[in-house]
Design an enzyme around this catalytic site. Sequence first.
Site, PDB file in Angstrom:
ATOM      1  N   HIS A 141       0.704  -1.344   0.024  1.00 44.99           N
ATOM      2  CA  HIS A 141       0.016   0.038  -0.006  1.00 44.99           C
ATOM      3  C   HIS A 141       0.754   1.332   0.080  1.00 44.99           C
ATOM      4  O   HIS A 141       0.203   2.511  -0.242  1.00 44.99           O
ATOM      5  CB  HIS A 141      -0.870  -0.160   1.108  1.00 44.99           C
ATOM      6  N   ASP A 176      -3.482 -10.836  -1.648  1.00 47.55           N
ATOM      7  CA  ASP A 176      -3.877 -10.225  -0.438  1.00 47.55           C
ATOM      8  C   ASP A 176      -5.306  -9.814  -0.413  1.00 47.55           C
ATOM      9  O   ASP A 176      -6.018  -9.659  -1.434  1.00 47.55           O
ATOM     10  CB  ASP A 176      -3.007  -8.883  -0.221  1.00 47.55           C
ATOM     11  N   HIS A 178      -6.945  -7.255   0.432  1.00 43.44           N
ATOM     12  CA  HIS A 178      -6.675  -5.876   0.017  1.00 43.44           C
ATOM     13  C   HIS A 178      -6.147  -5.500  -1.376  1.00 43.44           C
ATOM     14  O   HIS A 178      -5.186  -6.302  -1.735  1.00 43.44           O
ATOM     15  CB  HIS A 178      -6.296  -4.959   0.983  1.00 43.44           C
ATOM     16  N   ASP A 265      -4.835 -12.575   4.234  1.00 45.74           N
ATOM     17  CA  ASP A 265      -5.831 -12.282   5.302  1.00 45.74           C
ATOM     18  C   ASP A 265      -7.233 -12.429   4.389  1.00 45.74           C
ATOM     19  O   ASP A 265      -8.087 -11.769   5.044  1.00 45.74           O
ATOM     20  CB  ASP A 265      -5.544 -10.608   5.550  1.00 45.74           C
TER      21      ASP A 265
HETATM   22 ZN    ZN Z   1      -4.268  -6.967   3.252  1.00 45.21          ZN
END
Ligand code: ZN
Length: 389
Positions: A141, A176, A178, A265
């Site tokens: 990120h 991931d 995200h 995750d």
């Molecule tokens: Zn994540």
Amino acid sequence: MKGSESVWMKTAFIYTDAYLDYDYGPTHPLQVIRLKLTRDLIEAYGLLDLPSVQFIATIKAKGKDLAVFHSEAYLNALNQANEGRFMGDAYLYGLGPGDNPVFPGLLDWSLLATGATLQAVDFVAGGRGEVAFNIAGGLHHAMRARASGFCYINDPVIGIMRLLKLRKRVAYIDIDAHHGDGVQNAFYETDQVLTISLHETGRTLFPGTGFEHEIGKGKGEGYSVNLPFPPFTDDEVYCWAFEEVVPELVQAFNPDIVVTQLGVDAFYNDPLTNFRLSLSGYERVLRRIKDLAPRWVALGGGGYNASNVARAWSLAWAIMNGVELNEELPEPFLKEAVKIGFEGEELKGPLSSPPQGRNEKARTEVERVVGYIKEMVFPKVKGEPSDSP
Ligand code: ZN
């Protein structure tokens, strides 16, 4: 343990206990102990003693390594924050209480995570082996001049930039939960890197981006691929979509090296996300990535249930080395690990049976997204004429 047919000759696991010197804070979801648990389980399974394996101690990246992507002003702010004091205009760079806390050594921590990624890149690109795994990396990120989502330095971007400098063709796959926004942004306007991110839709999860219509810009159009999933997506729908989209694009792009962000995750019991994946779904995807990757730089990522992280990355490392794992976790590991909150006694155990009751709408929604990608992205990457305007 038994060997399987496609064993790679040389693999590298990059790690140091120095990771444990850093602490995001007692209530922060990212706890570095998950890295130690992973290493310990991998060792207990005997996966560091295989003839193929080289254990490499992490060496910090250098300041100049970071400057290939991050701005000078941001790196100065990180330098100041490294003292552990919140100073001046740190908040302008995404630093402060919350996701990206200022803690002593935060830059040193980031230099370690990034250093390990560069070591993985050098190992693989230099022809010393076929795969390298940096479980501390995958901090996808971080932006050019801003910390975001627990990430200060974007090690995947810096690693990929080194590979580009070595004239390697790179496909990046991010599983991931995200969206891999920082990596997508860095390569949004180039056709030299194919980025593919599979994640929970930005409608329900941070960072709120990664919609299917984000496909790149200019020369990069078609080379950013996003596969957003609705909440409660299960193994069946996830693996179906992966199979429909990823192999064909990666094969058409024909990379020298595949870089992956293997965030863990997306399991049903992760405290931060809403997927319903099991360890079997994760395993299927990893085996497929191994088939697709001519060479593989594997990075860690998210994962906020420490027991899940140790299980999933140990399994990943076993797959990279062509080894099958016993379902019972090794005794010596369990004895120590329970003391620091490790749960369950089997490898897949608690991750084998997500709650029943599927999201019936998920399949329809994902079919629509896959259709969009096939229409808008496939012709560009595969070099076919498109009917689309
Ligand atoms: Zn994540």
